[in-house]
Design a protein around this motif. Structure first.
Motif, PDB file in Angstrom:
ATOM      1  N   ALA A  77      -4.073  59.021  13.061  1.00 31.59           N
ATOM      2  CA  ALA A  77      -2.898  57.845  12.883  1.00 31.59           C
ATOM      3  C   ALA A  77      -3.108  58.008  14.325  1.00 31.59           C
ATOM      4  O   ALA A  77      -2.683  56.727  15.366  1.00 31.59           O
ATOM      5  CB  ALA A  77      -2.186  57.741  11.820  1.00 31.59           C
ATOM      6  N   GLY A  78      -1.784  59.232  14.737  1.00 29.36           N
ATOM      7  CA  GLY A  78      -1.165  59.081  15.828  1.00 29.36           C
ATOM      8  C   GLY A  78      -2.056  58.557  17.467  1.00 29.36           C
ATOM      9  O   GLY A  78      -1.807  57.831  18.097  1.00 29.36           O
ATOM     10  N   ALA A  79      -2.856  60.102  17.473  1.00 27.99           N
ATOM     11  CA  ALA A  79      -3.810  60.159  18.391  1.00 27.99           C
ATOM     12  C   ALA A  79      -4.982  58.862  18.674  1.00 27.99           C
ATOM     13  O   ALA A  79      -4.670  58.129  20.494  1.00 27.99           O
ATOM     14  CB  ALA A  79      -5.134  60.847  18.770  1.00 27.99           C
ATOM     15  N   SER A  80      -5.473  57.114  17.834  1.00 23.22           N
ATOM     16  CA  SER A  80      -6.336  56.185  17.711  1.00 23.22           C
ATOM     17  C   SER A  80      -4.978  55.395  17.926  1.00 23.22           C
ATOM     18  O   SER A  80      -4.957  54.759  19.129  1.00 23.22           O
ATOM     19  CB  SER A  80      -6.459  56.547  16.830  1.00 23.22           C
ATOM     20  N   ALA A  81      -3.614  55.405  18.108  1.00 27.25           N
ATOM     21  CA  ALA A  81      -2.427  54.397  18.350  1.00 27.25           C
ATOM     22  C   ALA A  81      -2.340  54.543  19.498  1.00 27.25           C
ATOM     23  O   ALA A  81      -2.633  53.273  19.901  1.00 27.25           O
ATOM     24  CB  ALA A  81      -1.708  54.181  16.492  1.00 27.25           C
ATOM     25  N   GLY A  82      -2.147  55.888  20.484  1.00 21.51           N
ATOM     26  CA  GLY A  82      -1.557  56.264  20.987  1.00 21.51           C
ATOM     27  C   GLY A  82      -2.739  55.270  22.396  1.00 21.51           C
ATOM     28  O   GLY A  82      -2.332  55.326  22.892  1.00 21.51           O
ATOM     29  N   ALA A 165     -13.724  55.193  16.805  1.00 19.72           N
ATOM     30  CA  ALA A 165     -13.491  53.641  15.877  1.00 19.72           C
ATOM     31  C   ALA A 165     -12.681  53.218  15.877  1.00 19.72           C
ATOM     32  O   ALA A 165     -12.547  52.118  16.074  1.00 19.72           O
ATOM     33  CB  ALA A 165     -14.329  53.698  14.570  1.00 19.72           C
ATOM     34  N   TYR A 166     -11.198  54.020  16.038  1.00 21.44           N
ATOM     35  CA  TYR A 166      -9.609  53.009  15.511  1.00 21.44           C
ATOM     36  C   TYR A 166     -10.027  52.757  17.137  1.00 21.44           C
ATOM     37  O   TYR A 166      -8.805  51.419  17.692  1.00 21.44           O
ATOM     38  CB  TYR A 166      -8.934  54.025  14.967  1.00 21.44           C
ATOM     39  N   VAL A 167      -9.802  53.335  17.613  1.00 19.90           N
ATOM     40  CA  VAL A 167      -9.808  52.324  19.539  1.00 19.90           C
ATOM     41  C   VAL A 167     -10.249  51.525  19.752  1.00 19.90           C
ATOM     42  O   VAL A 167     -10.359  50.749  20.371  1.00 19.90           O
ATOM     43  CB  VAL A 167      -9.652  53.880  20.186  1.00 19.90           C
ATOM     44  N   MET A 212       6.150  44.679  28.446  1.00 17.98           N
ATOM     45  CA  MET A 212       5.176  44.518  26.999  1.00 17.98           C
ATOM     46  C   MET A 212       5.405  45.366  26.308  1.00 17.98           C
ATOM     47  O   MET A 212       4.864  45.375  25.350  1.00 17.98           O
ATOM     48  CB  MET A 212       3.298  45.045  27.841  1.00 17.98           C
ATOM     49  N   ARG A 213       6.517  45.843  26.604  1.00 21.79           N
ATOM     50  CA  ARG A 213       6.859  47.733  26.146  1.00 21.79           C
ATOM     51  C   ARG A 213       7.104  46.388  24.522  1.00 21.79           C
ATOM     52  O   ARG A 213       7.063  47.279  23.093  1.00 21.79           O
ATOM     53  CB  ARG A 213       8.413  48.158  26.385  1.00 21.79           C
ATOM     54  N   PRO A 214       7.637  45.434  23.930  1.00 18.20           N
ATOM     55  CA  PRO A 214       7.878  44.706  22.533  1.00 18.20           C
ATOM     56  C   PRO A 214       6.806  44.843  21.915  1.00 18.20           C
ATOM     57  O   PRO A 214       6.591  44.902  20.696  1.00 18.20           O
ATOM     58  CB  PRO A 214       8.687  43.418  23.070  1.00 18.20           C
ATOM     59  N   ALA A 215       5.795  44.448  22.816  1.00 16.19           N
ATOM     60  CA  ALA A 215       4.611  44.185  21.765  1.00 16.19           C
ATOM     61  C   ALA A 215       4.078  45.228  21.890  1.00 16.19           C
ATOM     62  O   ALA A 215       3.450  45.021  20.744  1.00 16.19           O
ATOM     63  CB  ALA A 215       3.493  42.874  22.718  1.00 16.19           C
ATOM     64  N   LEU A 216       4.193  46.641  22.744  1.00 18.77           N
ATOM     65  CA  LEU A 216       3.544  46.879  23.022  1.00 18.77           C
ATOM     66  C   LEU A 216       3.928  48.469  21.086  1.00 18.77           C
ATOM     67  O   LEU A 216       3.306  48.535  20.608  1.00 18.77           O
ATOM     68  CB  LEU A 216       3.564  48.505  23.563  1.00 18.77           C
ATOM     69  N   SER A 217       5.710  48.446  21.320  1.00 16.33           N
ATOM     70  CA  SER A 217       5.965  49.132  20.019  1.00 16.33           C
ATOM     71  C   SER A 217       5.894  48.537  18.998  1.00 16.33           C
ATOM     72  O   SER A 217       5.344  49.339  17.836  1.00 16.33           O
ATOM     73  CB  SER A 217       7.263  48.791  20.370  1.00 16.33           C
ATOM     74  N   THR A 218       5.573  46.681  18.188  1.00 18.84           N
ATOM     75  CA  THR A 218       5.719  46.680  17.672  1.00 18.84           C
ATOM     76  C   THR A 218       3.283  47.145  17.355  1.00 18.84           C
ATOM     77  O   THR A 218       3.437  46.819  15.786  1.00 18.84           O
ATOM     78  CB  THR A 218       5.172  44.753  17.429  1.00 18.84           C
ATOM     79  N   ALA A 219       3.089  46.738  17.739  1.00 21.15           N
ATOM     80  CA  ALA A 219       1.884  47.022  17.542  1.00 21.15           C
ATOM     81  C   ALA A 219       0.970  48.251  17.274  1.00 21.15           C
ATOM     82  O   ALA A 219       0.587  49.041  16.875  1.00 21.15           O
ATOM     83  CB  ALA A 219       0.225  46.680  19.128  1.00 21.15           C
ATOM     84  N   PHE A 220       2.246  49.748  18.289  1.00 14.45           N
ATOM     85  CA  PHE A 220       2.080  51.236  17.865  1.00 14.45           C
ATOM     86  C   PHE A 220       1.539  51.047  16.054  1.00 14.45           C
ATOM     87  O   PHE A 220       1.371  51.948  15.799  1.00 14.45           O
ATOM     88  CB  PHE A 220       2.800  51.773  18.875  1.00 14.45           C
ATOM     89  N   ILE A 221       3.699  50.269  15.767  1.00 12.42           N
ATOM     90  CA  ILE A 221       3.746  50.325  14.332  1.00 12.42           C
ATOM     91  C   ILE A 221       2.383  50.403  13.851  1.00 12.42           C
ATOM     92  O   ILE A 221       2.295  51.097  12.049  1.00 12.42           O
ATOM     93  CB  ILE A 221       4.841  49.900  13.905  1.00 12.42           C
ATOM     94  N   ILE A 222       2.314  49.151  13.934  1.00 16.38           N
ATOM     95  CA  ILE A 222       0.920  48.418  12.821  1.00 16.38           C
ATOM     96  C   ILE A 222      -0.233  49.359  12.620  1.00 16.38           C
ATOM     97  O   ILE A 222      -0.846  49.686  12.087  1.00 16.38           O
ATOM     98  CB  ILE A 222       0.573  46.731  13.142  1.00 16.38           C
ATOM     99  N   LEU A 223      -0.595  49.472  14.182  1.00 13.66           N
ATOM    100  CA  LEU A 223      -2.081  50.814  14.091  1.00 13.66           C
ATOM    101  C   LEU A 223      -1.493  51.834  13.746  1.00 13.66           C
ATOM    102  O   LEU A 223      -2.978  52.827  13.161  1.00 13.66           O
ATOM    103  CB  LEU A 223      -2.850  50.702  15.486  1.00 13.66           C
ATOM    104  N   PHE A 224      -0.706  52.442  14.025  1.00 12.65           N
ATOM    105  CA  PHE A 224       0.151  54.380  13.688  1.00 12.65           C
ATOM    106  C   PHE A 224      -0.294  53.915  11.765  1.00 12.65           C
ATOM    107  O   PHE A 224      -1.281  54.722  10.898  1.00 12.65           O
ATOM    108  CB  PHE A 224       0.656  54.562  13.412  1.00 12.65           C
ATOM    109  N   LEU A 225       0.136  53.210  11.052  1.00 12.01           N
ATOM    110  CA  LEU A 225       0.207  52.787  10.123  1.00 12.01           C
ATOM    111  C   LEU A 225      -0.913  52.636   9.276  1.00 12.01           C
ATOM    112  O   LEU A 225      -1.620  52.936   7.595  1.00 12.01           O
ATOM    113  CB  LEU A 225       1.110  51.907   9.356  1.00 12.01           C
ATOM    114  N   TYR A 226      -1.828  51.705   9.674  1.00 11.86           N
ATOM    115  CA  TYR A 226      -2.991  51.258   8.928  1.00 11.86           C
ATOM    116  C   TYR A 226      -4.116  52.593   9.880  1.00 11.86           C
ATOM    117  O   TYR A 226      -4.995  52.408   8.261  1.00 11.86           O
ATOM    118  CB  TYR A 226      -3.698  50.085   9.999  1.00 11.86           C
TER     119      TYR A 226
END
Length: 296
Positions: A77-82, A165-167, A212-226
């Protein structure tokens, strides 16, 4: 009504009554399911009686196999989201810098968004398995003597196939969010930074990235948890021992004896609590970093 009249006082009871058609299915399906999961993890409402007390299932989570599964889930989750965040931020910036006539052609980056996750898993399987396109190409070029010598990316212990696949699937999502913020930024800020001697990389890092940081923070939470809780891609591309936590919970619930059902439910409860805690911790950390940057 005159413009200076006060706004009508909000009535919580009436607001809840209006939202009842939306809140009732949520309460029944989500909260009901959550309550059932917690109850079964504690040994209640089970089809067969289990021994060991109400917290025996949670004690079983200390098993090295379950801990290895948890570490694999966090890593994937961390590697794919990062990687998705990094690649998406760079692509969004490059697309934003394109001339308008070329920016329309860049819409091709949205193609992975319309593909289902299971379709992306099959694409990775076809291209990157030991009998796939990349292995055959490497064999034809003489890089390996047989396709079987190609690195095992799909079912390896590092979860490389799942990360690929996630990336591929998630990067366009990051591009859309980041590009929406970049379009609100004045392009002259980048031009000014370049005129003052900043390198293109420095202009991206010091000027564009903070926007871009606000959007990137929100996207990281969503992608990590997914990625942490997803089932479809780990089912096709992941290893079975240890598998992702979602696969372990599925196996314990459906493929083992009924006495293992509390352990499966305990895994789901811990995943839910971790997700809630991660959201709270990450949002507070992001807000603190933003406040520190404003002070600077």
């Amino acid at each position: 009504m005159c413009s200076g009249s006060p706004a009508p006082e909000a009535r919580p009871g009436r607001t809840l009554l209006k939202l009842a058609p939306l809140l009732l299915p949520f309460a029944v399906l989500f909260l009901g399911g959550l309550a059932m999961t917690v109850a079964q993890s504690l040994g209640f409402l089970l089809p067969v009686p289990v021994d060991g007390g109400p917290f025996a299932a949670y004690a079983a989570l200390a098993n090295p196999h379950i801990l290895a599964s948890a570490m694999l889930s966090l890593w994937v989750a961390g590697a794919s989201a990062g990687l998705s965040i990094c690649l998406g931020a760079v692509l969004a910036y490059l697309i934003w810098r394109l001339p308008a006539r070329l920016e329309r052609l860049a819409v091709v980056y949205k193609v992975p968004l319309i593909l289902p996750h299971i379709g992306v898993a099959f694409i990775v399987l076809v291209f990157w398995s030991q009998s796939g396109v990349a292995a055959s190409l490497a064999h034809q070029l003489g890089l390996i003597s047989a396709p079987g010598q190609f690195p095992s990316l799909i079912h390896g212990s590092l979860g490389a196939g799942m990360i690929l696949a996630y990336v591929y699937k998630e990067t366009p999502f990051v591009v859309i969010l980041a590009l929406a913020l970049l379009k609100r930024m004045d392009p002259r800020l980048i031009q000014t930074a370049l005129m003052l001697g900043a390198t293109p990389a420095a202009a991206f890092r010091r000027v564009a990235l903070p926007h871009m940081r606000p959007a990137l923070s929100t996207a990281f939470i969503i992608l990590f948890l997914y990625g942490f809780g997803a089932f479809d891609i780990p089912f096709l591309l992941g290893d079975s021992s240890p598998g992702m936590l979602s696969i372990e919970a599925f196996n314990l619930y459906f493929r083992r004896d009924l006495v293992n059902r509390p352990t499966a439910m305990a895994i789901l409860v811990c995943m839910f609590l971790f997700s809630v805690g991660f959201i709270v911790l990450y949002t507070r950390l992001a807000a603190r970093l933003n406040q520190r940057e404003r002070k600077l």
